[in-house]
Design an enzyme around this catalytic site. Structure first.
Site, mmCIF file in Angstrom:
data_model
loop_
_atom_site.group_PDB
_atom_site.id
_atom_site.type_symbol
_atom_site.label_atom_id
_atom_site.label_comp_id
_atom_site.label_asym_id
_atom_site.label_seq_id
_atom_site.Cartn_x
_atom_site.Cartn_y
_atom_site.Cartn_z
ATOM 1 N N VAL A 132 63.307 55.914 -5.377
ATOM 2 C CA VAL A 132 62.342 56.949 -5.758
ATOM 3 C C VAL A 132 63.047 57.749 -6.849
ATOM 4 C CG1 VAL A 132 61.061 58.976 -5.031
ATOM 5 C CG2 VAL A 132 61.267 57.016 -3.484
ATOM 6 N N PRO A 133 62.661 57.560 -8.111
ATOM 7 C CA PRO A 133 63.501 57.984 -9.240
ATOM 8 C C PRO A 133 63.386 59.471 -9.583
ATOM 9 C CG PRO A 133 61.534 56.908 -10.053
ATOM 10 C CD PRO A 133 61.474 56.815 -8.555
ATOM 11 N N CYS A 134 63.903 60.316 -8.703
ATOM 12 C CA CYS A 134 63.861 61.750 -8.958
ATOM 13 C C CYS A 134 64.712 62.130 -10.166
ATOM 14 C CB CYS A 134 64.282 62.525 -7.721
ATOM 15 S SG CYS A 134 65.888 62.059 -7.049
ATOM 16 N N HIS A 135 65.622 61.230 -10.590
ATOM 17 C CA HIS A 135 66.436 61.519 -11.770
ATOM 18 C C HIS A 135 65.609 61.548 -13.048
ATOM 19 C CE1 HIS A 135 66.327 57.088 -11.463
ATOM 20 N NE2 HIS A 135 66.405 57.089 -12.777
#
Length: 230
Positions: free
Chosen positions: A194-197
């Protein structure tokens, strides 16, 4: 009670049982155990435990494994519904497992190197710039509605795409909740997948990242977003 052996650590024997040792190490340990009753007994105990874990195949269970990554030792865990944890911040396996046991107090937590092969393979490909899209399910069922909505919105971001915390807030129908969005992303249990970056500040600076901004920079660098790294 099994006596200790100064030649091999318990994790060496466990890795051999789980087939995580390289060929040379596996052969050396096998030869050692031929002459070491303590290690043979320990291996037999671990083999029984590993087979017992197989009995959980059709029951609710949390499976986990450790593998090497550019960020150091990375650990991943999954329920039957999908990934529930990914971490490179824990000091040791015991700390990671303890965290899972706190989250899932009524569910067995077992080491399983086979079921989580796809997670290791896909993350390794991602770090090698060979995979722009993950084909892995995640299980966010235990999270609150707000955090799940935030992470669902972040999950829709493409490789190299970035949006602001304010934009995520707008997409989930909470336009004034950008700070709460940041907090929810900071508690993301499955970063990278889950690409919160890919969520940044309105001024296009990086914002925060659990564990340190150098990891956020590294992930955005993998995705070619060098314009955000100054």
């Amino acid at each position: 009670m099994t006596q200790s052996c100064a030649t091999y650590r318990e994790e060496d024997v466990l890795a051999w049982i789980l087939r995580d040792s390289d060929a040379g190490a596996a052969q050396a340990l096998a030869e050692h155990m031929a002459h070491c009753p303590a290690c043979r007994e320990r291996a037999a105990e671990y083999r029984i435990l590993h087979r017992s874990a197989g009995g959980f195949r059709n029951d609710p269970v949390i499976r986990w494994r450790r593998f090497d990554s550019p960020f150091g030792a990375m650990r991943v865990a999954a329920s039957a519904a999908g990934l529930v944890a990914l971490s490179w911040q824990d000091a040791c396996d015991e700390a990671f497992v303890a965290g899972l046991e706190r989250r899932y107090p009524s569910t067995p937590v077992v080491c399983d190197t086979d079921e989580l092969d796809p997670a290791e393979e896909q993350l390794t490909e991602y770090f090698g710039r060979r995979r722009p899209l993950f084909d892995l399910r995640v299980d966010l069922a235990e999270l609150g509605d707000f955090q799940r909505a935030v992470l669902d919105a972040a999950s829709g971001l493409d490789f190299g795409e970035t949006v602001t915390y304010t934009e995520i807030a707008r997409r989930i129908g909470r336009p004034k909740a950008s700070r709460a969005v940041g907090n929810a992303l900071g508690r993301n249990p499955v970063p990278i997948i889950v690409p919160c970056h890919r969520v940044v500040r309105t001024d296009r600076t990086l914002g925060g990242y659990t564990g340190g901004l150098r990891y956020k920079r590294a992930l955005l660098g993998i995705e070619g977003r060098t314009d955000l790294l100054s």
